[in-house]
Design a protein around this motif. Sequence first.
Motif, PDB file in Angstrom:
ATOM      1  N   THR A 110      47.562  25.198  29.546  1.00  0.00           N
ATOM      2  CA  THR A 110      46.970  24.368  30.597  1.00  0.00           C
ATOM      3  C   THR A 110      46.670  25.223  31.812  1.00  0.00           C
ATOM      4  O   THR A 110      47.156  26.340  31.945  1.00  0.00           O
ATOM      5  N   GLU A 111      45.862  24.654  32.728  1.00  0.00           N
ATOM      6  CA  GLU A 111      45.490  25.409  33.928  1.00  0.00           C
ATOM      7  C   GLU A 111      46.721  25.776  34.751  1.00  0.00           C
ATOM      8  O   GLU A 111      46.858  26.903  35.207  1.00  0.00           O
ATOM      9  N   ALA A 112      47.648  24.818  34.918  1.00  0.00           N
ATOM     10  CA  ALA A 112      48.862  25.085  35.688  1.00  0.00           C
ATOM     11  C   ALA A 112      49.720  26.145  34.999  1.00  0.00           C
ATOM     12  O   ALA A 112      50.264  27.040  35.648  1.00  0.00           O
ATOM     13  N   ALA A 113      49.813  26.059  33.679  1.00  0.00           N
ATOM     14  CA  ALA A 113      50.614  27.038  32.938  1.00  0.00           C
ATOM     15  C   ALA A 113      49.985  28.418  33.024  1.00  0.00           C
ATOM     16  O   ALA A 113      50.688  29.422  33.160  1.00  0.00           O
ATOM     17  N   SER A 114      48.652  28.488  32.975  1.00  0.00           N
ATOM     18  CA  SER A 114      48.001  29.800  33.010  1.00  0.00           C
ATOM     19  C   SER A 114      48.119  30.449  34.386  1.00  0.00           C
ATOM     20  O   SER A 114      48.350  31.646  34.476  1.00  0.00           O
ATOM     21  N   ILE A 115      47.979  29.669  35.464  1.00  0.00           N
ATOM     22  CA  ILE A 115      48.146  30.265  36.799  1.00  0.00           C
ATOM     23  C   ILE A 115      49.589  30.697  36.992  1.00  0.00           C
ATOM     24  O   ILE A 115      49.854  31.746  37.570  1.00  0.00           O
ATOM     25  N   ASN A 116      50.529  29.914  36.478  1.00  0.00           N
ATOM     26  CA  ASN A 116      51.941  30.303  36.571  1.00  0.00           C
ATOM     27  C   ASN A 116      52.206  31.591  35.801  1.00  0.00           C
ATOM     28  O   ASN A 116      52.930  32.470  36.282  1.00  0.00           O
ATOM     29  N   ALA A 117      51.619  31.712  34.629  1.00  0.00           N
ATOM     30  CA  ALA A 117      51.810  32.917  33.818  1.00  0.00           C
ATOM     31  C   ALA A 117      51.249  34.147  34.519  1.00  0.00           C
ATOM     32  O   ALA A 117      51.889  35.202  34.553  1.00  0.00           O
ATOM     33  N   VAL A 118      50.060  34.021  35.113  1.00  0.00           N
ATOM     34  CA  VAL A 118      49.438  35.153  35.805  1.00  0.00           C
ATOM     35  C   VAL A 118      50.256  35.530  37.031  1.00  0.00           C
ATOM     36  O   VAL A 118      50.562  36.709  37.254  1.00  0.00           O
ATOM     37  N   MET A 119      50.653  34.531  37.823  1.00  0.00           N
ATOM     38  CA  MET A 119      51.436  34.828  39.025  1.00  0.00           C
ATOM     39  C   MET A 119      52.795  35.420  38.679  1.00  0.00           C
ATOM     40  O   MET A 119      53.252  36.350  39.334  1.00  0.00           O
ATOM     41  N   ARG A 120      53.428  34.889  37.649  1.00  0.00           N
ATOM     42  CA  ARG A 120      54.727  35.415  37.228  1.00  0.00           C
ATOM     43  C   ARG A 120      54.583  36.862  36.749  1.00  0.00           C
ATOM     44  O   ARG A 120      55.401  37.717  37.081  1.00  0.00           O
ATOM     45  N   ALA A 121      53.518  37.126  36.014  1.00  0.00           N
ATOM     46  CA  ALA A 121      53.302  38.479  35.499  1.00  0.00           C
ATOM     47  C   ALA A 121      53.060  39.470  36.636  1.00  0.00           C
ATOM     48  O   ALA A 121      53.547  40.598  36.600  1.00  0.00           O
ATOM     49  N   LEU A 122      52.317  39.048  37.651  1.00  0.00           N
ATOM     50  CA  LEU A 122      51.970  39.965  38.740  1.00  0.00           C
ATOM     51  C   LEU A 122      52.983  39.954  39.890  1.00  0.00           C
ATOM     52  O   LEU A 122      52.836  40.714  40.839  1.00  0.00           O
ATOM     53  N   ALA A 123      53.996  39.099  39.798  1.00  0.00           N
ATOM     54  CA  ALA A 123      55.003  39.023  40.862  1.00  0.00           C
ATOM     55  C   ALA A 123      55.887  40.266  40.907  1.00  0.00           C
ATOM     56  O   ALA A 123      56.355  40.652  41.971  1.00  0.00           O
ATOM     57  N   ASP A 124      56.081  40.900  39.779  1.00  0.00           N
ATOM     58  CA  ASP A 124      56.933  42.083  39.705  1.00  0.00           C
ATOM     59  C   ASP A 124      56.149  43.307  40.172  1.00  0.00           C
ATOM     60  O   ASP A 124      55.074  43.596  39.644  1.00  0.00           O
ATOM     61  N   PRO A 125      56.667  44.054  41.164  1.00  0.00           N
ATOM     62  CA  PRO A 125      55.918  45.207  41.694  1.00  0.00           C
ATOM     63  C   PRO A 125      55.658  46.302  40.657  1.00  0.00           C
ATOM     64  O   PRO A 125      54.581  46.905  40.659  1.00  0.00           O
ATOM     65  N   THR A 126      56.613  46.536  39.777  1.00  0.00           N
ATOM     66  CA  THR A 126      56.407  47.559  38.747  1.00  0.00           C
ATOM     67  C   THR A 126      55.323  47.113  37.782  1.00  0.00           C
ATOM     68  O   THR A 126      54.454  47.892  37.395  1.00  0.00           O
ATOM     69  N   ARG A 127      55.354  45.837  37.418  1.00  0.00           N
ATOM     70  CA  ARG A 127      54.347  45.317  36.496  1.00  0.00           C
ATOM     71  C   ARG A 127      52.966  45.356  37.142  1.00  0.00           C
ATOM     72  O   ARG A 127      51.973  45.669  36.485  1.00  0.00           O
ATOM     73  N   ARG A 128      52.904  45.058  38.436  1.00  0.00           N
ATOM     74  CA  ARG A 128      51.615  45.151  39.146  1.00  0.00           C
ATOM     75  C   ARG A 128      51.100  46.583  39.117  1.00  0.00           C
ATOM     76  O   ARG A 128      49.914  46.823  38.924  1.00  0.00           O
ATOM     77  N   ALA A 129      52.014  47.551  39.313  1.00  0.00           N
ATOM     78  CA  ALA A 129      51.613  48.964  39.283  1.00  0.00           C
ATOM     79  C   ALA A 129      51.097  49.342  37.892  1.00  0.00           C
ATOM     80  O   ALA A 129      50.099  50.064  37.766  1.00  0.00           O
ATOM     81  N   VAL A 130      51.762  48.850  36.846  1.00  0.00           N
ATOM     82  CA  VAL A 130      51.300  49.109  35.479  1.00  0.00           C
ATOM     83  C   VAL A 130      49.919  48.499  35.287  1.00  0.00           C
ATOM     84  O   VAL A 130      49.002  49.150  34.774  1.00  0.00           O
ATOM     85  N   PHE A 131      49.743  47.257  35.732  1.00  0.00           N
ATOM     86  CA  PHE A 131      48.444  46.587  35.601  1.00  0.00           C
ATOM     87  C   PHE A 131      47.362  47.360  36.344  1.00  0.00           C
ATOM     88  O   PHE A 131      46.264  47.562  35.818  1.00  0.00           O
ATOM     89  N   GLU A 132      47.659  47.835  37.537  1.00  0.00           N
ATOM     90  CA  GLU A 132      46.679  48.600  38.309  1.00  0.00           C
ATOM     91  C   GLU A 132      46.292  49.891  37.594  1.00  0.00           C
ATOM     92  O   GLU A 132      45.127  50.288  37.617  1.00  0.00           O
ATOM     93  N   ARG A 133      47.264  50.529  36.945  1.00  0.00           N
ATOM     94  CA  ARG A 133      46.936  51.744  36.187  1.00  0.00           C
ATOM     95  C   ARG A 133      46.063  51.423  34.987  1.00  0.00           C
ATOM     96  O   ARG A 133      45.159  52.182  34.651  1.00  0.00           O
ATOM     97  N   VAL A 134      46.341  50.300  34.331  1.00  0.00           N
ATOM     98  CA  VAL A 134      45.515  49.894  33.189  1.00  0.00           C
ATOM     99  C   VAL A 134      44.097  49.585  33.675  1.00  0.00           C
ATOM    100  O   VAL A 134      43.119  50.007  33.065  1.00  0.00           O
ATOM    101  N   VAL A 135      43.989  48.873  34.795  1.00  0.00           N
ATOM    102  CA  VAL A 135      42.675  48.513  35.349  1.00  0.00           C
ATOM    103  C   VAL A 135      41.871  49.765  35.694  1.00  0.00           C
ATOM    104  O   VAL A 135      40.664  49.824  35.465  1.00  0.00           O
ATOM    105  N   SER A 136      42.551  50.782  36.225  1.00  0.00           N
ATOM    106  CA  SER A 136      41.835  51.994  36.649  1.00  0.00           C
ATOM    107  C   SER A 136      41.474  52.907  35.487  1.00  0.00           C
ATOM    108  O   SER A 136      40.765  53.892  35.676  1.00  0.00           O
ATOM    109  N   SER A 137      41.924  52.579  34.289  1.00  0.00           N
ATOM    110  CA  SER A 137      41.602  53.366  33.094  1.00  0.00           C
ATOM    111  C   SER A 137      40.707  52.544  32.185  1.00  0.00           C
ATOM    112  O   SER A 137      40.772  51.319  32.181  1.00  0.00           O
TER     113      SER A 137
END
Length: 109
Positions: A2-29
Amino acid sequence: MTEAASINAVMRALADPTRRAVFERVVSSDEITVVELTRGSGVTQGAISQHLKALKQAGLVAERPEGRKVYYRAQPEGLEPMVDWMSHYGVFWRERFANLRLLLKEIDP
């Protein structure tokens, strides 16, 4: 999802600073492996794998196995729930700031 579940999943995934850093490295590659993500990160390969798993479950990265390696790439459409959510509140805040601007002009012409 659902829309609420998907926004929660994205926010939860990006809430962790290390995970955000990993995501940023993936985005830049274009594509990147766990080994490349681990190099110079100060995080164990197992931890990087766990972060990638959470990002994949949130729809933010996709994987492509090739032999013994797995290549990860960003899934820009995975950010859509957050963009939609922010757009909704952007309208809210634009209206509030416009009202504040009018009020300030009335108080101090």
